[in-house]
Motif scaffolding. Structure first.
Motif, PDB file in Angstrom:
ATOM      1  N   ALA A 206       0.830  -1.203   0.000  1.00 26.54           N
ATOM      2  CA  ALA A 206       0.000   0.000   0.000  1.00 26.54           C
ATOM      3  C   ALA A 206       0.867   1.257   0.000  1.00 26.54           C
ATOM      4  CB  ALA A 206      -0.927  -0.012   1.212  1.00 26.54           C
ATOM      5  N   ARG A 207       1.945   1.241   0.760  1.00 25.03           N
ATOM      6  CA  ARG A 207       2.863   2.401   0.789  1.00 25.03           C
ATOM      7  C   ARG A 207       3.553   2.592  -0.563  1.00 25.03           C
ATOM      8  NH1 ARG A 207       6.848   2.452   5.779  1.00 25.03           N
ATOM      9  NH2 ARG A 207       6.064   4.422   6.572  1.00 25.03           N
ATOM     10  N   GLU A 208       3.920   1.496  -1.207  1.00 24.76           N
ATOM     11  CA  GLU A 208       4.588   1.594  -2.506  1.00 24.76           C
ATOM     12  C   GLU A 208       3.626   2.132  -3.566  1.00 24.76           C
ATOM     13  OE1 GLU A 208       7.496   1.269  -5.547  1.00 24.76           O
ATOM     14  OE2 GLU A 208       7.610   1.466  -3.375  1.00 24.76           O
ATOM     15  N   LEU A 209       2.369   1.710  -3.525  1.00 22.71           N
ATOM     16  CA  LEU A 209       1.383   2.254  -4.457  1.00 22.71           C
ATOM     17  C   LEU A 209       1.267   3.769  -4.275  1.00 22.71           C
ATOM     18  CD1 LEU A 209      -1.396  -0.485  -4.220  1.00 22.71           C
ATOM     19  CD2 LEU A 209      -0.128   0.135  -6.295  1.00 22.71           C
ATOM     20  N   ARG A 210       1.234   4.210  -3.035  1.00 21.20           N
ATOM     21  CA  ARG A 210       1.167   5.650  -2.756  1.00 21.20           C
ATOM     22  C   ARG A 210       2.407   6.356  -3.290  1.00 21.20           C
ATOM     23  NH1 ARG A 210       0.833   7.433   3.421  1.00 21.20           N
ATOM     24  NH2 ARG A 210       2.942   6.562   3.381  1.00 21.20           N
ATOM     25  N   HIS A 211       3.568   5.759  -3.086  1.00 18.05           N
ATOM     26  CA  HIS A 211       4.823   6.340  -3.563  1.00 18.05           C
ATOM     27  C   HIS A 211       4.803   6.524  -5.076  1.00 18.05           C
ATOM     28  CE1 HIS A 211       9.124   7.153  -3.875  1.00 18.05           C
ATOM     29  NE2 HIS A 211       9.225   6.179  -4.756  1.00 18.05           N
ATOM     30  N   ARG A 212       4.158   5.605  -5.779  1.00 13.03           N
ATOM     31  CA  ARG A 212       4.087   5.668  -7.239  1.00 13.03           C
ATOM     32  C   ARG A 212       2.965   6.584  -7.730  1.00 13.03           C
ATOM     33  NH1 ARG A 212       5.241  -0.439  -9.618  1.00 13.03           N
ATOM     34  NH2 ARG A 212       6.966  -0.972  -8.207  1.00 13.03           N
ATOM     35  N   GLY A 213       2.154   7.097  -6.820  1.00 15.15           N
ATOM     36  CA  GLY A 213       1.024   7.924  -7.225  1.00 15.15           C
ATOM     37  C   GLY A 213      -0.127   7.120  -7.785  1.00 15.15           C
ATOM     38  N   ALA A 214      -0.168   5.836  -7.487  1.00 16.81           N
ATOM     39  CA  ALA A 214      -1.226   4.950  -7.976  1.00 16.81           C
ATOM     40  C   ALA A 214      -2.369   4.893  -6.966  1.00 16.81           C
ATOM     41  CB  ALA A 214      -0.653   3.544  -8.200  1.00 16.81           C
ATOM     42  N   PRO A 215      -3.555   4.446  -7.386  1.00 21.16           N
ATOM     43  CA  PRO A 215      -4.657   4.269  -6.435  1.00 21.16           C
ATOM     44  C   PRO A 215      -4.262   3.311  -5.314  1.00 21.16           C
ATOM     45  CG  PRO A 215      -5.435   4.076  -8.699  1.00 21.16           C
ATOM     46  CD  PRO A 215      -3.941   4.094  -8.764  1.00 21.16           C
ATOM     47  N   GLY A 216      -4.712   3.620  -4.103  1.00 22.92           N
ATOM     48  CA  GLY A 216      -4.424   2.766  -2.958  1.00 22.92           C
ATOM     49  C   GLY A 216      -5.636   1.964  -2.550  1.00 22.92           C
ATOM     50  N   PRO A 217      -5.458   1.046  -1.614  1.00 28.23           N
ATOM     51  CA  PRO A 217      -6.595   0.249  -1.149  1.00 28.23           C
ATOM     52  C   PRO A 217      -7.617   1.107  -0.430  1.00 28.23           C
ATOM     53  CG  PRO A 217      -4.678  -0.115   0.245  1.00 28.23           C
ATOM     54  CD  PRO A 217      -4.209   0.703  -0.913  1.00 28.23           C
ATOM     55  N   ALA A 218      -8.890   0.718  -0.559  1.00 28.60           N
ATOM     56  CA  ALA A 218      -9.956   1.409   0.160  1.00 28.60           C
ATOM     57  C   ALA A 218      -9.897   1.088   1.646  1.00 28.60           C
ATOM     58  CB  ALA A 218     -11.316   0.995  -0.408  1.00 28.60           C
ATOM     59  N   HIS A 219      -9.312  -0.059   1.982  1.00 29.63           N
ATOM     60  CA  HIS A 219      -9.203  -0.462   3.380  1.00 29.63           C
ATOM     61  C   HIS A 219      -8.112  -1.516   3.497  1.00 29.63           C
ATOM     62  CE1 HIS A 219     -11.089  -0.061   7.342  1.00 29.63           C
ATOM     63  NE2 HIS A 219     -10.808  -1.323   7.549  1.00 29.63           N
ATOM     64  N   LEU A 220      -7.476  -1.548   4.659  1.00 27.68           N
ATOM     65  CA  LEU A 220      -6.450  -2.542   4.943  1.00 27.68           C
ATOM     66  C   LEU A 220      -6.914  -3.383   6.128  1.00 27.68           C
ATOM     67  CD1 LEU A 220      -3.573  -3.693   4.540  1.00 27.68           C
ATOM     68  CD2 LEU A 220      -2.726  -1.884   6.036  1.00 27.68           C
ATOM     69  N   PHE A 221      -7.093  -4.672   5.884  1.00 25.69           N
ATOM     70  CA  PHE A 221      -7.439  -5.618   6.937  1.00 25.69           C
ATOM     71  C   PHE A 221      -6.180  -6.386   7.295  1.00 25.69           C
ATOM     72  CE2 PHE A 221     -11.273  -5.047   4.360  1.00 25.69           C
ATOM     73  CZ  PHE A 221     -12.240  -4.789   5.321  1.00 25.69           C
ATOM     74  N   ILE A 222      -5.795  -6.370   8.560  1.00 25.56           N
ATOM     75  CA  ILE A 222      -4.596  -7.085   8.970  1.00 25.56           C
ATOM     76  C   ILE A 222      -4.950  -8.033  10.118  1.00 25.56           C
ATOM     77  CG2 ILE A 222      -3.187  -5.098   8.263  1.00 25.56           C
ATOM     78  CD1 ILE A 222      -3.052  -6.026  11.855  1.00 25.56           C
ATOM     79  N   ALA A 223      -4.243  -9.149  10.185  1.00 23.78           N
ATOM     80  CA  ALA A 223      -4.501 -10.144  11.233  1.00 23.78           C
ATOM     81  C   ALA A 223      -3.188 -10.709  11.745  1.00 23.78           C
ATOM     82  CB  ALA A 223      -5.386 -11.276  10.706  1.00 23.78           C
ATOM     83  N   ALA A 224      -3.122 -10.904  13.067  1.00 20.63           N
ATOM     84  CA  ALA A 224      -2.007 -11.601  13.711  1.00 20.63           C
ATOM     85  C   ALA A 224      -0.647 -11.012  13.345  1.00 20.63           C
ATOM     86  CB  ALA A 224      -2.046 -13.092  13.347  1.00 20.63           C
ATOM     87  N   CYS A 225      -0.560  -9.700  13.376  1.00 23.43           N
ATOM     88  CA  CYS A 225       0.691  -9.029  13.007  1.00 23.43           C
ATOM     89  C   CYS A 225       0.870  -7.783  13.860  1.00 23.43           C
ATOM     90  CB  CYS A 225       0.675  -8.650  11.526  1.00 23.43           C
ATOM     91  SG  CYS A 225       2.174  -7.821  10.946  1.00 23.43           S
ATOM     92  N   HIS A 226       1.994  -7.708  14.582  1.00 18.81           N
ATOM     93  CA  HIS A 226       2.238  -6.513  15.380  1.00 18.81           C
ATOM     94  C   HIS A 226       2.528  -5.328  14.464  1.00 18.81           C
ATOM     95  CE1 HIS A 226       6.368  -7.720  14.564  1.00 18.81           C
ATOM     96  NE2 HIS A 226       6.787  -6.568  15.017  1.00 18.81           N
ATOM     97  N   ALA A 227       2.274  -4.134  14.947  1.00 14.49           N
ATOM     98  CA  ALA A 227       2.416  -2.917  14.146  1.00 14.49           C
ATOM     99  C   ALA A 227       3.839  -2.790  13.600  1.00 14.49           C
ATOM    100  CB  ALA A 227       2.053  -1.694  14.985  1.00 14.49           C
ATOM    101  N   PRO A 228       3.977  -2.313  12.366  1.00 10.63           N
ATOM    102  CA  PRO A 228       5.286  -2.323  11.698  1.00 10.63           C
ATOM    103  C   PRO A 228       6.344  -1.455  12.347  1.00 10.63           C
ATOM    104  CG  PRO A 228       3.675  -1.077  10.432  1.00 10.63           C
ATOM    105  CD  PRO A 228       2.922  -1.774  11.500  1.00 10.63           C
ATOM    106  N   GLN A 229       5.946  -0.400  13.061  1.00 10.70           N
ATOM    107  CA  GLN A 229       6.929   0.496  13.677  1.00 10.70           C
ATOM    108  C   GLN A 229       7.544  -0.078  14.948  1.00 10.70           C
ATOM    109  OE1 GLN A 229       3.676   0.988  13.600  1.00 10.70           O
ATOM    110  NE2 GLN A 229       2.908   1.793  15.538  1.00 10.70           N
ATOM    111  N   LEU A 230       6.980  -1.198  15.438  1.00 14.15           N
ATOM    112  CA  LEU A 230       7.490  -1.822  16.652  1.00 14.15           C
ATOM    113  C   LEU A 230       8.645  -2.767  16.323  1.00 14.15           C
ATOM    114  CD1 LEU A 230       4.109  -2.734  18.410  1.00 14.15           C
ATOM    115  CD2 LEU A 230       5.531  -0.689  18.734  1.00 14.15           C
ATOM    116  N   PRO A 231       9.624  -2.895  17.207  1.00 14.69           N
ATOM    117  CA  PRO A 231      10.728  -3.836  16.957  1.00 14.69           C
ATOM    118  C   PRO A 231      10.237  -5.274  16.984  1.00 14.69           C
ATOM    119  CG  PRO A 231      10.858  -2.944  19.176  1.00 14.69           C
ATOM    120  CD  PRO A 231       9.782  -2.161  18.487  1.00 14.69           C
ATOM    121  N   TRP A 232      10.881  -6.141  16.207  1.00 19.27           N
ATOM    122  CA  TRP A 232      10.523  -7.566  16.188  1.00 19.27           C
ATOM    123  C   TRP A 232      10.781  -8.143  17.579  1.00 19.27           C
ATOM    124  CZ3 TRP A 232       7.482 -10.589  13.843  1.00 19.27           C
ATOM    125  CH2 TRP A 232       7.643 -11.969  13.863  1.00 19.27           C
ATOM    126  N   PRO A 233       9.761  -8.742  18.217  1.00 23.66           N
ATOM    127  CA  PRO A 233       9.875  -9.096  19.634  1.00 23.66           C
ATOM    128  C   PRO A 233      10.436 -10.482  19.929  1.00 23.66           C
ATOM    129  CG  PRO A 233       7.624  -9.422  18.897  1.00 23.66           C
ATOM    130  CD  PRO A 233       8.384  -8.908  17.707  1.00 23.66           C
TER     131      PRO A 233
END
Length: 262
Positions: A99-126
């Motif tokens: 989704a971030r790469e699509l935005r970087h390219r100026g392309a349409p992005g997802p209407a919604h992002l559904f995520i499951a069983a994944c800690h937030a990306p800004q957090l260190p790998w635990p």
């Protein structure tokens, strides 16, 4: 034929698309049965990474930085209508970076992002690293941490040899994926977690809220790291209803928005 995406038959005219990103080592089989449980308004596109199932003979990627440009190149031809992403575990992180790469390219992005069983990306790998362990130790650690490998695979040398390259590459990707700070996504995010998942905490799921300018919702449900695969899981139906509702709301807002200059 786009080997990166497998589309279900019979819904090419559907007004919405939902792209599905599997967990580490997984492919389209991780979503078996979803097509029968998703609304007719939605066409499913299964993301098929190299090194598994129909792409078993291809070299798997072990770097997120190397994977994402190729994946988004493949997605670009199929975002001609409203779409959303659903990702499980590593698949959630891949969906987010796509989704971030699509935005970087100026392309349409997802209407919604559904995520499951994944800690937030800004957090260190635990968790302690395991990608460098020898095969038997590696499989044992994966099994103890996630419990995701069928017993027949663990006990069968030939099946293990088929699974290991993609699984090890994916785990390497998880452990080496560095977060690059950036603006939150415009689309809303819905995060799902298993109440008995000891690998992803509720607090780490909640931190996904800083990655969106839109609405954020979190849902904790019974089950472990692979709660969507439980017989009683209603996740496909829930996502289907939520996505249709989101798209209906957005279309209503666009219809009601006054024209510029009026």
């Amino acid at each position: 034929m786009n080997s990166w995406i497998i589309f279900c038959q019979g819904r090419r005219a559907a007004p919405l698309r939902l792209f599905l990103f599997a967990h580490a080592g997984g492919g389209s089989a991780a979503f078996r049965g979803w097509n029968d449980r998703i609304g007719d308004e939605i066409e499913l596109g299964y993301i098929q990474l190299p090194g598994r199932e129909s792409r078993l003979c291809e070299q798997p990627f072990s770097s997120m930085v190397e994977l994402i440009p190729h994946l988004v190149d493949a997605l670009a031809a199929h975002i001609d209508r409203p779409f959303a992403f659903y990702g499980h575990s590593l698949g959630a992180r891949i969906a987010f970076e796509a989704a971030r790469e699509l935005r970087h390219r100026g392309a349409p992005g997802p209407a919604h992002l559904f995520i499951a069983a994944c800690h937030a990306p800004q957090l260190p790998w635990p968790h302690p690293p395991m990608s460098g362990l020898e095969d038997s130790q590696f499989l044992r650690e994966v099994q103890e941490r996630y419990g995701s490998i069928p017993r027949q695979v663990v006990e069968d040398e030939e099946l293990r040899s088929l699974l290991l390259p993609a699984l090890r590459a994916d785990v390497t990707m998880v452990e080496t994926c560095a977060y690059s700070p950036g603006l939150p996504l415009d689309c809303g995010i819905s995060a799902f977690g298993g109440l008995q998942d000891h690998t992803v905490s509720q607090s780490s799921l909640d931190q996904w809220r800083v990655q969106t300018r839109g609405e954020f919702h979190m849902h904790m449900v019974p089950g472990n790291h692979f709660f969507p695969q439980l017989v009683e899981s209603r996740l496909p139906e829930f996502i289907s209803a939520e996505l249709i509702n989101i798209m209906g709301t957005q279309q209503h807002e666009e219809h009601d928005r006054p024209l510029s200059g009026m």
